[in-house]
Design an enzyme around this catalytic site. Structure first.
Site, PDB file in Angstrom:
ATOM      1  N   ASP A   1       6.198   0.243   6.753  1.00 58.74           N
ATOM      2  CA  ASP A   1       4.739   0.167   6.553  1.00 58.74           C
ATOM      3  C   ASP A   1       4.288   1.333   5.690  1.00 58.74           C
ATOM      4  OD1 ASP A   1       2.125  -0.601   6.714  1.00 58.74           O
ATOM      5  OD2 ASP A   1       1.839   0.037   8.786  1.00 58.74           O
TER       6      ASP A   1
ATOM      7  N   ASP B   1       3.103  -6.567   3.293  1.00 55.33           N
ATOM      8  CA  ASP B   1       2.708  -5.498   4.219  1.00 55.33           C
ATOM      9  C   ASP B   1       3.033  -5.916   5.647  1.00 55.33           C
ATOM     10  OD1 ASP B   1       1.679  -3.192   5.305  1.00 55.33           O
ATOM     11  OD2 ASP B   1      -0.415  -3.826   5.168  1.00 55.33           O
TER      12      ASP B   1
ATOM     13  N   GLU C   1      -4.915   1.867   2.645  1.00 57.18           N
ATOM     14  CA  GLU C   1      -5.019   0.668   3.484  1.00 57.18           C
ATOM     15  C   GLU C   1      -5.212   1.047   4.946  1.00 57.18           C
ATOM     16  OE1 GLU C   1      -3.784  -2.549   6.160  1.00 57.18           O
ATOM     17  OE2 GLU C   1      -2.789  -0.650   5.948  1.00 57.18           O
ATOM     18  N   GLU C   2      -4.526   2.100   5.380  1.00 56.72           N
ATOM     19  CA  GLU C   2      -4.450   2.388   6.824  1.00 56.72           C
ATOM     20  C   GLU C   2      -5.758   2.845   7.453  1.00 56.72           C
ATOM     21  OE1 GLU C   2      -2.221   1.360   8.515  1.00 56.72           O
ATOM     22  OE2 GLU C   2      -0.271   1.467   7.546  1.00 56.72           O
TER      23      GLU C   2
ATOM     24  N   HIS D   1       3.623   2.187  12.670  1.00 53.66           N
ATOM     25  CA  HIS D   1       2.734   3.338  12.924  1.00 53.66           C
ATOM     26  C   HIS D   1       3.338   4.391  13.866  1.00 53.66           C
ATOM     27  CE1 HIS D   1      -1.065   0.715  11.876  1.00 53.66           C
ATOM     28  NE2 HIS D   1      -0.155   0.717  10.924  1.00 53.66           N
TER      29      HIS D   1
ATOM     30  N   HIS E   1       0.820  -1.229   0.000  1.00 53.97           N
ATOM     31  CA  HIS E   1       0.000   0.000   0.000  1.00 53.97           C
ATOM     32  C   HIS E   1       0.846   1.268   0.000  1.00 53.97           C
ATOM     33  CE1 HIS E   1       0.202   0.766   4.413  1.00 53.97           C
ATOM     34  NE2 HIS E   1       0.155  -0.535   4.540  1.00 53.97           N
TER      35      HIS E   1
HETATM   36 ZN   LIG Z   1       0.622  -1.564   6.294  1.00 58.03          ZN
END
Ligand SMILES: [Zn+2]
Length: 466
Positions: free
Chosen positions: A300, A362, A334-335, A433, A288
């Protein structure tokens, strides 16, 4: 001398042909193991994907859906693939949520006994803010939803609910620790608001005790008050929990100015190499393009993005023509919405496309361990027949179950197998994140090995189907 040499060459060649006809045959088309070796040799000696990752993370940076950086990432992804000489590069329109964090958040424990202690918090994605002046309230600590229910309205009303269930560090695969804890983040605000809470703090999704808070998306429900929700660093969570034991009436001050803005038009970016024999059978490889607004979205999912494009580059550069069609898909959103994944599946269905496999990267750009395969018995059995080709590269884990968020919506379209690329998971939740998910934390070789792993599996599926 010359004649003798020629003769001995001829004799040698004749001997090979008679003794090992299979070997002689393979001289026309390289064996599967030779092709796989070429993928690894090229991936490990090319700096292309690493430099692509550097550009994406350092020049574009964090790229949450709806942000100017996400728009820049779309342009960049398209340009990179345009230059690869693929059969087709195109984008797919998709409307995405546009959430903004606002000012850096403030989190402060106010204790009558030990004074005030600042802790690091980060608004959860989709969360409303506290208003400019912030809010102050008592805190009630829980570890699961049952505990919260038992407390009831009387004990929860007017308070901040603090969800403090830690990662279970006995899991070898940290994805399982995440799976067992993440319901607090997604479902916390609705459960707490139903009992009259004014805000929610959720212990960060991490294995380690760290200063850095881990954001991630949360959810609201129509008809239930939308209350502010923040992740508190694991270090902060430990401190708050300890102080609450001595001083249950302490208060917590939090300020966040996050808000949800109108939706924005964005895009999935897709590059394709047409299959030579069965072009209608499609294999997707993807990651993503969006990331959280903290850090640089390196693991990520910057690595998943550049690895997916690297798969196409390896086929092109080595002149390997797949029998089936290969698509690299850079999914948007995606998030905090999964709109890109849903849109891709919707269009595939509408066009009657036949996807036979979709592979998603991912889970970070770490050393490859294998793949998780969500398919029927026959598909799983077929991947196991490739074990001896993959094992020399450290791909020992071919397990059942897997896939990925973006490719999930394809499930049920024909017999598509959903496959998750599985890198080593030990460090993923140190960065996930957070503002320390940066380019510097990615090891070039580990990431390159991942791209070659994906190319190898894509190649085998493109040759033999699935
Ligand atoms: Zn991800």
């Amino acid at each position: 001398m010359l004649l003798k040499n020629r003769l001995s060459h001829w004799l040698l060649a004749a001997a090979i042909v008679t003794a090992t006809p299979a070997l002689a045959q393979k001289q026309t088309a390289p064996s599967d193991s030779a092709v796989i070796k070429q993928f690894y040799d090229n991936a490990l000696t090319s700096t292309k994907s690493y430099e692509d990752l550097r550009y994406l993370t350092k020049n574009i940076g964090a790229r949450l859906s709806g942000s100017p950086q996400a728009a820049a990432a779309v342009e960049w992804g398209k340009q990179v693939m345009d230059k690869m000489g693929l059969d087709r590069v195109y984008v797919q329109e998709v409307m995405v949520p546009h959430w903004v964090r606002g000012d850096k958040e403030i989190g402060r424990i106010l204790s009558g006994q030990v004074g005030s202690t600042d802790v690091n918090i980060a608004a959860l994605g989709s969360s409303v803010g506290t208003g400019e002046t912030g809010l102050t309230a008592e805190v009630i600590e829980v570890h699961n939803f049952e505990e919260l229910e038992k407390l009831g309205k009387k004990k929860v009303k007017g308070k901040i609910v603090f969800f403090n269930r830690a990662f279970d560090n006995t899991h070898v695969h940290t994805m399982n620790s995440y799976r067992d804890a993440v319901d607090q983040r997604g479902g916390g605000p609705v459960a707490a608001a139903k009992l009259g809470a004014v805000a929610v703090l959720v212990r960060s999704m991490a294995n380690e005790i760290q200063e850095v808070p881990h954001t991630g998306n949360t959810r609201y429900q129509d008809g239930v008050d939308k209350i502010p929700a923040a992740a508190i660093s694991t270090k902060g969570a430990e401190i708050l929990s300890k102080q609450l034991k001595n001083d249950p009436n302490l208060k917590f001050y939090m300020r966040m100015t996050s808000e949800n803005l109108p939706e924005v038009l964005s895009y999935n970016v897709i590059g394709e190499i047409k299959g030579t024999e069965k072009p209608d059978e499609i294999i997707v490889v993807g990651g993503h393009l969006d990331s959280w607004d903290l850090g640089e979205g390196a693991h990520d999912d910057g690595t998943g993005v550049v690895q997916s494009m690297e798969v196409l580059r390896l086929f092109k550069e080595l002149g390997i023509k797949p029998k089936r069609t290969i698509r690299a898909v850079l999914f948007m959103n995606e998030e905090n919405g999964l709109r890109g994944g849903r849109k891709y599946a919707e269009e595939a269905k509408a066009k009657g496309e036949k996807h036979i496999a979709a592979i998603e990267s991912d889970a970070g750009g770490f050393t490859p361990r294998g793949f998780g395969i969500d398919g029927n018995d026959a598909q799983y059995a077929k991947t196991l027949t490739w074990k001896s080709l993959l094992a020399p590269y450290g791909l020992h884990e071919l397990t059942r179950g897997g896939g990925g968020a973006d490719i999930g919506p394809l499930k049920g379209q024909g017999t598509v197998a959903l496959i998750g690329f599985k890198p080593d998971s030990q460090r993923y939740f140190d960065y996930h994140h957070t503002d320390i998910d940066t380019f510097e934390t990615v090891n070039r070789r580990e990431m390159q090995l991942g791209a070659a792993s994906m190319a190898s599996l894509v190649y085998l599926i493109s040759q033999y189907g699935l």
